[in-house]
Design an enzyme around this catalytic site. Sequence first.
Site, PDB file in Angstrom:
ATOM      1  CB  SER A  88      -1.354  -0.523   1.329  1.00  0.00           C
ATOM      2  OG  SER A  88      -1.700  -1.578   0.875  1.00  0.00           O
ATOM      3  CB  SER A  95      -0.165   6.036  -2.515  1.00  0.00           C
ATOM      4  OG  SER A  95      -1.840   4.998  -2.166  1.00  0.00           O
ATOM      5  CG  ASP A  96      -3.035   4.018   2.638  1.00  0.00           C
ATOM      6  OD1 ASP A  96      -3.156   4.409   3.268  1.00  0.00           O
ATOM      7  OD2 ASP A  96      -3.107   2.783   1.530  1.00  0.00           O
ATOM      8  CG  ASP A  97       3.210   1.639   2.811  1.00  0.00           C
ATOM      9  OD1 ASP A  97       2.633   1.546   4.030  1.00  0.00           O
ATOM     10  OD2 ASP A  97       3.796   1.324   2.399  1.00  0.00           O
ATOM     11  N   GLY A 138       1.829   8.765   5.476  1.00  0.00           N
ATOM     12  CA  GLY A 138       2.483   7.685   6.519  1.00  0.00           C
ATOM     13  C   GLY A 138       3.267   8.857   6.959  1.00  0.00           C
TER      14      GLY A 138
END
Lengths: 393, 393
Positions: B170, B172-174, B177
Amino acid sequence: MAEPRLPLAGLKVLELGHYIAGPFATRLLADMGAEVVKVEPPEGDPIRHWGSKQDGHPVWFSIHGRNKLSVTLDLKNPRDQARLKAMAARADALVENFRPGYLERIGLGPAVLQKENPRLVIARISGYGQDGPYRDKPAFGAIGEAMGGLRHLTANPGQTELPPPRCGISISDDLAGMYAAMSVVSACWGRDAGAGGPGRIIDISLVDSVVSLTEGMLPEYGLTGKIRQPAGAAIPTTAPTNTYPCADGKWLCVAGNSDLIFRRLMAAIGRPELAADPRMADNGGRCANVEELDAAIAGWTRTLPAKEAQDILEAAEVPASRLYDIRDIAEDPHFQARDTVMRVDDPLIGPVLHPAAPFRFDGVAPKDMVRWTGPAAGAHNAQVFKDWLGEEQ
Amino acid sequence: MAEPRLPLAGLKVLELGHYIAGPFATRLLADMGAEVVKVEPPEGDPIRHWGSKQDGHPVWFSIHGRNKLSVTLDLKNPRDQARLKAMAARADALVENFRPGYLERIGLGPAVLQKENPRLVIARISGYGQDGPYRDKPAFGAIGEAMGGLRHLTANPGQTELPPPRCGISISDDLAGMYAAMSVVSACWGRDAGAGGPGRIIDISLVDSVVSLTEGMLPEYGLTGKIRQPAGAAIPTTAPTNTYPCADGKWLCVAGNSDLIFRRLMAAIGRPELAADPRMADNGGRCANVEELDAAIAGWTRTLPAKEAQDILEAAEVPASRLYDIRDIAEDPHFQARDTVMRVDDPLIGPVLHPAAPFRFDGVAPKDMVRWTGPAAGAHNAQVFKDWLGEEQ
């Protein structure tokens, strides 16, 4: 023009960086307001020769070097070594990405630098880290991605003719640079506002950075022996979410993988009977029948251009996006409204498009976070030697 | 056991996060020593239902929740709202990744929280950001990758049968974050050790995070109209660097793209005449003849298992790595020597493999950075309500 209210105003950072990872770390710090001095060899960072040029100047460097001061030093020359030590004495932090051992060999290792300044935070970025059996192996970003487990997963399952592609960007360098930026600021917070104490030496590797993103794969492998395999554009544990071909040859990414969204998706593509099908009522059932669902969705997307299919799905509140290329990004109204893409005046190459800093702070406009564009090598020699070292030219 | 000397010891962080981006931001802060309280709904973060389980406990959460305290609150219940406000009054920072507007709707928006604590730094992570025309569209990580330009590039050129794959993680989430973590600490440094001032509100979006990694593509497009296209496993501007098929069906990534390394590579594969060929003397010539070079290298790799080919190239000092899967990572001697992969005792599921924190601080062993594994939802209610709020049970 008043300085924007940036969080790292007052933080002094030296960069002994080249290519991507080290310079990207300090660029992020510079975007947040740090005073970053990029130390380059007299001939400049070799990244200046990458990619296309305008009027002889590299266009990527307009972004990659933005908000930094550039000085040129010959790190093997005693006079410039003395300058670097004097600058280290005045800095909060230093970021370097030479091969392990190089700084020590030229007499500028962390022990020497921290003798000048015991409070100095030093971040070292390398392919494999500062110790361990592979420390001295030559490392490239591609190897970091391969050994970190990313390249194995970035592939279509069972694909044998074509190699698993790279991301298309230098992702392992980027990740290492981001980890370096955050750990440098954290060390400075701890020293200046937390428990106190002297400087730190931080060790960041490209391979560790990639391994850090393996989600639950390590505990899963250790407990069950399961080895995560590539799944193409799908997500193995949830359905339907995939990328589908459109009539104009473009691809459309659709995330229809929640009960509610799934029903809206099936209605939008004219297959309400699948929404009502008890086999498809929950995620487990949809995963078991994912081929049937993917075929139904692709059967619909193939009849429409990608933009049109996306508009229909978005009107039905189904998350969808065609795969944007850089023109789609440059022209998108949302990115323009938010200055995610902005036009910046570069005195070396004229007006250019820049991406915004990826963090927005209230009261600071994205455009004000680009204080200046990437400078020529050595553009700030006189200014920095005077301001940092008191040298009069 | 003495607390390891971690940089963020003393920093108090609240997480109103779920799924990946928000919780990953605070996990990085927790790894660096921050006291992170993860606020979950009574039924727990829905990410706890993702992936495989052991004894009923999600194995990914052993990592994803490590070093955090978990409390359960019903944010629509007045008593728990009062608790959250009282905790915000005592926190340095708060990270949230609800859809834009949600916290305001339940009466816990930034204005309310900063009224309790004007020094509070608040990071908000969302798909498209807190403003702009797409703000309210539902966003998934896949959409961030597609709209941010990554999916277009992660593909083999001209591939029409199979969709461009996702990274397999994932990403783009990483990325979002990671940007949240670094900007939170930067805002805290500015407030506590820099220019001072009140708290901040930080806006991070998945799409901005991905666009931030488009290298020189935006200025290049703006100046010349050039649209970067996918290049498979190669890098369009340098050669030879690609991924090659081996006799055992595995792939080998080789970075032979410098003059010196190229000559060593040609010698190692038994093609010294290509090293001496004047057409191949510089990178420009090698790029012009890349198909011939790739065929020569693949002709050699096809005759050997990947591990054996890698060993030969490494002995010749040519950067190379087969595409590691999670077993290769778990068993690699370098990762074991550096504790990049380590065995951790999880009281809920037994001994499990964890990846190290991706930043190493001198004097702190990687194993000491895992102070505890991901807890059950609400495991720290009594402790946090007492320590933070003075409630006696």
